[in-house]
Design a protein around this motif. Structure first.
Motif: not given
Length: 616
Positions: A552-560, A14-24, A547-550
């Motif tokens: 999409f979630m980490l897709g916008g993080f730094a490439s490194g 649920l926390s991951f979903i909230v974080i994803l929603g916040w960034f959206l 794995p698929w939630v992560f």
């Protein structure tokens, strides 16, 4: 798994979903977006106030009005200037006030494009994001405030025509009543200026003066990110104590004389200034003298100001006085800061925002930095760092993976226990505990590497996000900036064509992710196939989606950071696969039951049939 663990998993997802929603819903502000309220009508050092001397008389510097819409070129033409030119710096010093207010960094560009403009650090008053350093003397006994040099004093060039390494310049000003002020400015091969202020008192009375330095910033920087993981704003050091106040918090400081201020008296081994993401300015007084450091906000002119005031000096008739301070204005390069720290600037490396896990971030960066020097590629250095971390954690990992192999073999028996127990949760828990005890399996052993990995992950994220060495660091192909998100997408056929991709942080960028996030999801999926599946169907579904939630979630993080995660998953999968094979368990990534697990399943089936035959 009991209800408490089930609730924990639900809370995490649920926390991951909230974080994803916040960034959206609330994407971070775009770089370059002006901050409301930064335009001011007084943009020369009009609003800059001189620090009160440690003597009866303090003063406010004279005010002038300037046009905030002036171009940089126009602002630079408003006063005579002394050029600054080194291998790493270019700019000029204004003779109006003797201000260091024009500085650009030759080694850094605003973007990764070859023709991008170089980074501008300091800008003169009258321009957007005006940012400069100035020096002076606060008037005390025996001298009037108008007889000391201020930010609008017009100095004369006494010696030197261009400030270069090894060639200082000297400017002078005669107040006409017996005192002649001089200022000699020198610069080293990197980013450190030395400012020597002196005064000759030719009058027949003694005067009291307090030398000071000021860094002024007009408004909040337009490129400030206001991101929780990064400190931007005032940074200071007082004999080992690091003091940080963000741009948002400076106006809320306790008022001193009607002005929000943070004042630090009797400072030893200190410095103060303003820091951004990758660049900063700092006033560095002589550590042998006690100084007073102050950060303040001037609401009338929207100016942020830091001050370093040295002790007042009584200059007798016919006497003189001189004091030297340093000014750092440049990039937060770890090696340069470390060299300055070795040369006497106390704990200068701490101006980099290492965070709460500094005991991890500092050594992690040290290893990463030297691997990059050795290898010559930051992306490969990150993979090398991952290998070293996994090697250090291997003893724990070995025990964990052996435990996981045994847990995987027990899966058919656990399924049988679940079937036999029905809805009796207590019976199921007791049966599982007896099974673990009989087979000598510790179900918690698999959590140890994960627990160790969490602080390392956050520390590496911090290192990749805040350190300058990752800025515009190339990897290969389309990945030319490991501090930025993956630049590939289906829109540019994953880097095959030089076309634009959705802007980072947008909904389209989150949906149409690049190559690295895809590899991340696949590597997490493969690693998960080696772990024992939860007995509860709901939990199985949650873990299957993670794995698929992560991804999409980490897709916008730094490439490194994504490169590190992929390398970590790949190494972990390889280690776990080989260790499980060595324990007699042959993993099947397609999900079929094979090897030892098949034998266990057959034995469990025979146990189920035996009582039925007895009854007949």
């Amino acid at each position: 798994m009991d209800d408490q663990n089930k609730n924990l998993i639900f809370a995490t997802v649920l926390s991951f979903i909230v974080i994803l929603g916040w960034f959206l819903l609330f994407p971070p502000p775009e770089p370059g977006t002006p901050v409301d309220g930064t335009d001011v009508s007084l943009t020369s050092p009009s609003g800059v106030t001189a620090p009160d001397a440690a003597v009866p008389a303090g003063t406010t510097l004279p005010a002038t009005v300037a046009d905030t819409t002036a171009t940089r070129a126009d602002a630079l033409e408003q006063a005579p200037r002394v050029p600054v030119e080194t291998d790493r710096l270019t700019g000029s010093i204004s003779l109006l006030g003797g201000r260091v207010d024009d500085l650009r960094l030759k080694d850094y560009r605003t973007t990764i494009e070859d023709d991008a403009p170089i980074v501008t650090l300091l800008s003169p008053a009258g321009t957007e994001d005006a940012y400069y350093a100035l020096y002076g003397w606060a008037a005390g006994a025996g001298i009037a405030p108008e007889h000391v040099p201020g930010p609008n004093t017009l100095w004369s060039l006494a010696s030197g025509d261009t400030l270069t390494v090894g060639s200082p310049v000297t400017i002078t000003w005669d107040n006409g009543v017996g005192q002649v002020f001089s200022r000699t400015i020198s610069v080293d091969a990197n980013f450190m200026f030395e400012v020597e202020q002196s005064v000759q008192n030719a009058s027949d009375t003694s005067v009291t003066l307090a030398p000071y330095g000021i860094i002024a910033r007009h408004g909040v920087p337009t490129d400030a990110q206001n991101f929780f993981i990064l400190h931007e704003g005032m940074v200071a050091m007082n004999n080992g104590e690091l003091i940080e106040t963000s741009w948002d918090d400076i106006p809320d400081l306790d008022p001193v004389g009607g002005v929000p201020s943070k004042r630090i008296d009797d400072v030893t081994n200190g410095w103060i200034g303003f820091t951004g993401h990758y660049f900063m300015t700092n006033l560095i007084p002589d550590p042998a003298q006690q100084s007073r450091l102050t950060a303040k906000y001037l609401p009338r002119t929207d100016i942020f100001q830091t001050e370093a005031v040295l002790p007042s000096q009584i200059i007798p008739a016919g006497g003189s006085a001189s004091v030297s301070t340093q000014l750092f204005a440049g990039a937060k390069e770890w090696q340069a800061l470390r060299d300055y720290e070795t040369a006497g600037v106390y704990k200068f490396v701490d101006s980099i925002d290492w965070g709460w896990f500094f005991f991890l971030t500092k050594p992690i960066f040290w290893v990463l930095h030297h691997l990059n020097i050795l290898i010559g590629n930051m992306g490969i250095a990150i993979i090398g760092l991952t290998l070293l971390i996994k090697a250090l954690l291997f003893p724990l990992a070995y025990k964990s993976y052996v435990s996981m192999a045994k847990m995987k073999e027990l899966q058919p028996q656990m399924e049988k226990l679940k079937k036999d127990s029905g809805d009796d949760r207590q019976k199921l828990q007791q049966g599982m505990m007896e099974l673990y005890k009989r087979e000598k399996v510790n179900p918690a052993a698999g959590c140890l590497p994960i627990i160790m990995q969490i602080p390392i992950f956050f520390s590496l994220y911090k290192v990749i996000f805040v350190t300058l060495e990752l800025r515009h660091a190339p990897f290969f192909g389309p990945f030319q900036d490991l501090s930025a998100p993956d630049p590939t997408s289906i829109f540019n056929f994953y880097g095959l064509f030089p076309w634009g991709v959705p802007e980072a942080g947008s909904v389209m960028a989150l949906v149409f992710i690049g190559i690295l996030p895809l590899l991340l999801g696949i590597s997490m999926f493969l690693q998960q196939k080696l772990n024992p599946a939860p007995t509860d169907p709901t939990q199985q579904m949650i873990f299957a989606w993670m794995p698929w939630v992560f991804m999409f979630m980490l897709g916008g993080f730094a490439s490194g950071l994504v490169v590190y995660w992929i390398a970590n998953n790949t190494i972990t999968f390889t280690q776990q696969y080989l260790i499980m094979r060595s324990q007699g368990y042959k993993p099947d990534l397609l999900g079929n039951i094979t090897g030892a697990e098949k034998r266990k399943a057959k034995a469990a089936a025979n146990d189920t049939k035996a009582p039925t035959k007895g009854k007949k």
